[in-house]
Design a protein around this motif. Structure first.
Motif, PDB file in Angstrom:
ATOM      1  N   ASP A 146      23.140 -53.056  77.322  1.00  0.00           N
ATOM      2  CA  ASP A 146      21.761 -53.241  77.583  1.00  0.00           C
ATOM      3  C   ASP A 146      20.972 -53.811  76.483  1.00  0.00           C
ATOM      4  N   VAL A 147      19.692 -53.694  76.451  1.00  0.00           N
ATOM      5  CA  VAL A 147      19.002 -54.264  75.368  1.00  0.00           C
ATOM      6  C   VAL A 147      19.431 -53.986  73.848  1.00  0.00           C
ATOM      7  N   GLN A 148      19.742 -52.689  73.921  1.00  0.00           N
ATOM      8  CA  GLN A 148      19.826 -52.069  72.527  1.00  0.00           C
ATOM      9  C   GLN A 148      21.414 -52.444  71.925  1.00  0.00           C
ATOM     10  N   SER A 149      22.270 -52.130  73.006  1.00  0.00           N
ATOM     11  CA  SER A 149      23.525 -52.094  72.630  1.00  0.00           C
ATOM     12  C   SER A 149      24.380 -53.194  72.921  1.00  0.00           C
TER      13      SER A 149
END
Lengths: 204, 268
Positions: A146-149
């Motif tokens: 997702d956005v962070q990983s």
């Protein structure tokens, strides 16, 4: 005497194609790579040459190819070759170098979580005993993240895991079992999660 | 009395030469015979010369000249998202454009080549233009960089950038729906002029920049910040679309020639 209906003439394409060239309608061919569909017609999206393959189905698959392959992105389910950059009790960070057998021009970052290292006894895994920084690992992409990983990878199969590793003395180690490798110079054993490479890929 | 005359003369000399001698032949934007300042007709484009694959290090590159305006475009990608990870889109690629002008590109040396308001606005326009044409859904969570540099500026900067960047994106092998061709048009004496040069742009012409996907006739970007009567808008857009289609023919020729050159080199 049987009279066969005349086959419709195959569409003739110019030798080089550019983006936006209309190829044929979707009733004549199935779209492959390098093309897109719009209003029931197939258009080229790359500058290259047309390739038509008959794959056993009724309609041929049409795609546009270039001499130099464009950048391939790791997709879910793809086997990738990566290099471990850092380890952590919870996960290992890797740089993805190859997707299948195609080298990437740019490195993508991936993560192998502790619970994705093995298929069995997931909670008893120690990343320090499975990977070390600098190891070359075969892994499979399970998620784009997702956005962070980053990309999430797994080695929880027999054929996945460490393929090349160097011992603390610097020599390339030889695998002994699925969890140990031995240095040929010092004969010391080190723990790794080793990949069981298929016999036909091993050079005699 | 003498003083008044002197003041008047001095004032006239300080004004722009186009304003003072506005009706003299040779400095008119459109003469009676229909010729412009550089001898072109109203609908004639400047000479377009382009080369693809100028740099080996970048994924795609192109150099394009349109008259005296010269631009260099370089494309990197698609690669992993760099910089702010929060801008990652899970379903498509992010296009990052940067527009800059070389310090030697204008008549007076440019003090601030990039980072000023005009460059930022141009970068945003380029980004919007290419987001409409590049098939970004094929590359989720990645980034495509397009860098354009103007080496010599003689009007129509935005259009030349778009044309050069189109060739660079095609050279990089990034799939696009169609070419993106752009042209700047202006309106003078009830006539639309295609492909304005710097003298025409700064001569107070209402200019409109249009980026078009020629085969489908779809407009990717239309930009105008001058005053124009509503009745003339239709004719101006029509002239812009015709000019863009002319540019697309030239770009198509360049792409096909490049493909043939490359295939001869690789021995296909």
């Amino acid at each position: 005497m049987q009279i066969f209906p005349p086959t419709p003439p195959l569409p003739v394409f110019p030798p080089c194609l550019s983006p936006g060239d209309k190829l044929c309608s979707v009733e004549d061919c199935i779209p492959g790579t390098g093309v897109y569909l719009r209003h029931g017609y197939i258009y080229s999206s790359l500058a290259g040459y047309v390739l038509r393959k008959n794959e056993g189905e009724e309609l041929p698959v049409i795609s546009v190819v270039r001499e130099t392959e464009t950048q391939l992105l790791p997709d879910v389910g793809a086997i990738v070759t990566c290099k471990v950059t850092s380890i952590n009790p919870r996960f290992a960070k890797v740089h993805i170098l190859y997707v299948g057998s195609t080298p990437l021009k740019d490195r993508f970052r991936g993560t192998i979580r502790k619970e994705d290292v093995r298929a069995t006894e997931k909670d008893k895994v120690e990343t320090y005993k499975s990977f070390r920084p600098g190891d070359i690992v075969l892994a499979k992409v399970i998620s784009l993240g997702d956005v962070q990983s980053n990309y999430l990878l797994t080695t929880a199969e027999n054929e996945l895991g460490v393929v090349v590793a160097h011992s603390e003395s610097g020599a390339q180690m030889v695998p002994i079992s699925w969890c140990e490798m031995q240095c040929p110079r010092t004969h010391s054993k080190e723990f790794r999660k080793v990949a069981r490479v298929q016999p036909e890929y091993l050079q005699a | 009395m003498g003083n008044v005359v002197q003041r008047r003369t001095r004032g006239a000399l300080r004004r722009c030469p186009f304003e003072v001698c506005g009706n003299m032949a040779g400095l008119e934007l459109l003469s009676d015979q229909g010729y412009r300042l550089d001898g072109r007709k109203a609908t004639e484009l400047r000479k377009v010369q382009a080369r693809m694959g100028v740099f080996a290090q970048a994924d795609g590159s192109a150099y394009l000249e349109q008259g005296n305006t010269k631009a260099l475009a370089v494309v990197y990608g698609p690669h992993e998202m760099r910089g702010s990870r929060s801008r990652t889109r899970h379903d498509q690629a992010v296009i990052n454009c940067q527009y800059s002008m070389a310090t030697f590109s204008t008549a007076e040396r440019k003090r601030r080549p990039h980072g000023d308001r005009k460059s930022t606005e141009m970068s945003l326009h380029l980004k919007q233009t290419f987001e409409a044409a590049v098939m970004t859904q094929l590359y989720p969570r990645s980034q495509i960089d397009i860098y354009v540099k103007i080496l010599q500026s003689d009007g129509g900067n935005y259009s030349v950038c778009v044309n050069a960047a189109t060739l660079a994106v095609i050279d990089a092998g990034i799939p696009m729906r169609d070419y993106v061709c752009a042209c700047t048009v202006g309106f003078v004496d009830e006539t639309p002029l295609a492909d304005l040069c710097y003298a025409e742009e700064s001569g107070g012409v209402s200019s409109l920049a249009l980026a078009l996907l020629p085969r489908g006739g779809q407009i990717a970007l239309l930009q105008m910040d001058a005053r124009l009567h509503q009745d003339h808008l239709e004719a101006l857009i029509e002239a812009a679309m015709t000019a863009c289609k002319g540019v697309s023919k030239v770009l198509d020729e360049v792409v096909r020639q490049h493909l043939q050159e490359v295939s001869v080199l690789t021995g296909e």
